[in-house]
Design an enzyme around this catalytic site. Structure first.
Site, PDB file in Angstrom:
ATOM      1  CG  ASP A  20      -2.097   0.917   1.106  1.00 20.19           C
ATOM      2  OD1 ASP A  20      -2.348   1.428  -0.011  1.00 20.19           O
ATOM      3  OD2 ASP A  20      -2.769   1.151   2.124  1.00 20.19           O
ATOM      4  CG  ASN A  68      -8.141  -2.127  -5.079  1.00 22.56           C
ATOM      5  OD1 ASN A  68      -7.264  -2.964  -4.876  1.00 22.56           O
ATOM      6  ND2 ASN A  68      -8.296  -1.082  -4.256  1.00 22.56           N
TER       7      ASN A  68
HETATM    8  C1  IPE Z   1      -5.577  -2.741  -0.160  1.00 26.00           C
HETATM    9  O1  IPE Z   1      -5.176  -1.424  -0.327  1.00 26.00           O
HETATM   10  C2  IPE Z   1      -5.608  -3.442  -1.499  1.00 26.00           C
HETATM   11  C3  IPE Z   1      -4.333  -3.624  -2.177  1.00 26.00           C
HETATM   12  C4  IPE Z   1      -3.167  -3.286  -1.705  1.00 26.00           C
HETATM   13  C5  IPE Z   1      -4.405  -4.244  -3.468  1.00 26.00           C
HETATM   14  P1  IPE Z   1      -6.224  -0.243  -0.530  1.00 26.00           P
HETATM   15  O2  IPE Z   1      -5.433   0.998  -0.682  1.00 26.00           O
HETATM   16  O3  IPE Z   1      -7.177  -0.580  -1.607  1.00 26.00           O
HETATM   17  O4  IPE Z   1      -7.025  -0.249   0.857  1.00 26.00           O
HETATM   18  P2  IPE Z   1      -7.930   0.872   1.507  1.00 26.00           P
HETATM   19  O5  IPE Z   1      -8.936   1.302   0.481  1.00 26.00           O
HETATM   20  O6  IPE Z   1      -7.029   2.004   1.871  1.00 26.00           O
HETATM   21  O7  IPE Z   1      -8.527   0.224   2.708  1.00 26.00           O
HETATM   22  C1  IPE Z   2      -1.588   0.192  -3.384  1.00 25.29           C
HETATM   23  O1  IPE Z   2      -1.384   1.553  -3.473  1.00 25.29           O
HETATM   24  C2  IPE Z   2      -1.849  -0.437  -4.726  1.00 25.29           C
HETATM   25  C3  IPE Z   2      -3.235  -0.907  -4.921  1.00 25.29           C
HETATM   26  C4  IPE Z   2      -4.210  -0.778  -4.072  1.00 25.29           C
HETATM   27  C5  IPE Z   2      -3.511  -1.538  -6.188  1.00 25.29           C
HETATM   28  P1  IPE Z   2      -2.579   2.584  -3.482  1.00 25.29           P
HETATM   29  O2  IPE Z   2      -2.990   2.825  -4.883  1.00 25.29           O
HETATM   30  O3  IPE Z   2      -3.668   2.131  -2.575  1.00 25.29           O
HETATM   31  O4  IPE Z   2      -1.876   3.872  -2.890  1.00 25.29           O
HETATM   32  P2  IPE Z   2      -2.476   4.913  -1.850  1.00 25.29           P
HETATM   33  O5  IPE Z   2      -3.012   4.142  -0.690  1.00 25.29           O
HETATM   34  O6  IPE Z   2      -3.555   5.656  -2.575  1.00 25.29           O
HETATM   35  O7  IPE Z   2      -1.339   5.787  -1.483  1.00 25.29           O
HETATM   36 MG    MG Z   3      -4.063   2.382  -0.639  1.00 23.90          MG
END
Ligand code: IPE
Ligand code: IPE
Ligand code: MG
Length: 244
Positions: A20, A68
């Site tokens: 993340d 997502n």
């Molecule tokens: C969790 O991260 C999913 C992945 C890393 C693929 P998110 O960024 O989607 O989670 P939330 O929305 O902050 O809970």
């Molecule tokens: C994790 O990074 C990747 C996926 C969830 C696919 P994010 O895209 O959630 O990055 P932040 O949380 O917005 O910084």
């Molecule tokens: Mg994220």
């Protein structure tokens, strides 16, 4: 080469990672979110190399959650294409490293057929590898997995192949996406978020949790070693007592 301050007899068998912080990493640099995802590729391979060096048996990474799909269509498309591209460009290298690639998550739905094909090819290519298993959670949701398990149990019961009174934890575990994979011992989440986000809800019941502020694109194998070092200080009790 194992870092000298790690106990080689207490390496977690299975490490699960929530990768993340890609978006925030990009924003801090004035880049597009998708460039953050691109920068996450090196971090993923650092985690793989670190896990190989430690002798971790299973590494599960959260690549795309069932939630997502709520993201803007452009980003969703990018992520699907990017996952496909990583598989195409790097599965051979993983194969040569002795890594078995598997996927966890709902196979159908909105995942493009092209991506599903790459996933199957990658699993087939690496099927016999035994050094480590890399599980990519793609279109994965813990609740969806439990719903799918419940549905399949109900179908078996309806067909008379299973006695509803005999359904127990083992029955449920057998109906998960990857029933042969042991539960994670350690969960690592980057970017300073303290939540599970619907990851491996059943399997994480007794995992040790480790959170770091490092944003995923900055993650290096040393961060994994640090997580394992912390893991080795934990007293895992599983509801019992260890000091008897
Ligand atoms: C969790 O991260 C999913 C992945 C890393 C693929 P998110 O960024 O989607 O989670 P939330 O929305 O902050 O809970
Ligand atoms: C994790 O990074 C990747 C996926 C969830 C696919 P994010 O895209 O959630 O990055 P932040 O949380 O917005 O910084
Ligand atoms: Mg994220």
């Amino acid at each position: 080469m194992l870092p000298s301050d790690l106990d080689s007899s207490r390496i977690p068998r299975h490490v699960a990672v929530v990768m993340d912080g890609n978006g925030r990493w990009a924003r801090r640099r004035g880049l597009k979110r998708t460039q953050g995802h691109e920068a996450g590729e090196d971090a993923l391979f650092e985690a793989v190399e670190g896990a190989l060096e430690l002798g971790v048996g299973y590494l599960t990474v959260y690549a795309f959650s069932t939630e997502n799909w709520r993201r803007p269509l452009d980003e969703v498309r990018f992520l699907m294409n990017f996952n496909e591209s990583i598989l195409l460009r790097r599965r051979q290298e993983l194969h040569e490293r002795g890594v078995r690639i598997r996927f966890s998550g709902r196979r159908g739905g909105r995942v493009p057929a092209r991506v599903l094909r790459r996933m199957e090819e990658s699993e087939e290519l690496t099927r016999k590898n035994r050094k480590m298993t890399l599980i990519i959670a793609l279109n994965y949701g813990g609740r969806a997995e439990l719903v799918d398990a419940a549905r399949s149990i109900a179908q078996e019961a309806a067909a008379g192949r299973l006695d509803p009174d005999k359904v127990d934890e083992k029955t449920l575990a057998r109906h998960l996406y990857l029933p042969d994979v042991p539960d994670p011992d350690l969960l690592v989440r980057t970017s300073g978020e303290y939540r599970l986000s619907n990851y491996l809800l059943w399997q994480l019941a007794y995992a040790e949790l480790y959170f770091t502020d490092v944003l995923w694109p900055d993650f290096r194998r040393e961060h994994l070693y640090e997580a394992v070092k912390t893991y080795q200080t934990r007293d895992r009790r599983f509801g019992g007592l260890n000091d008897a």
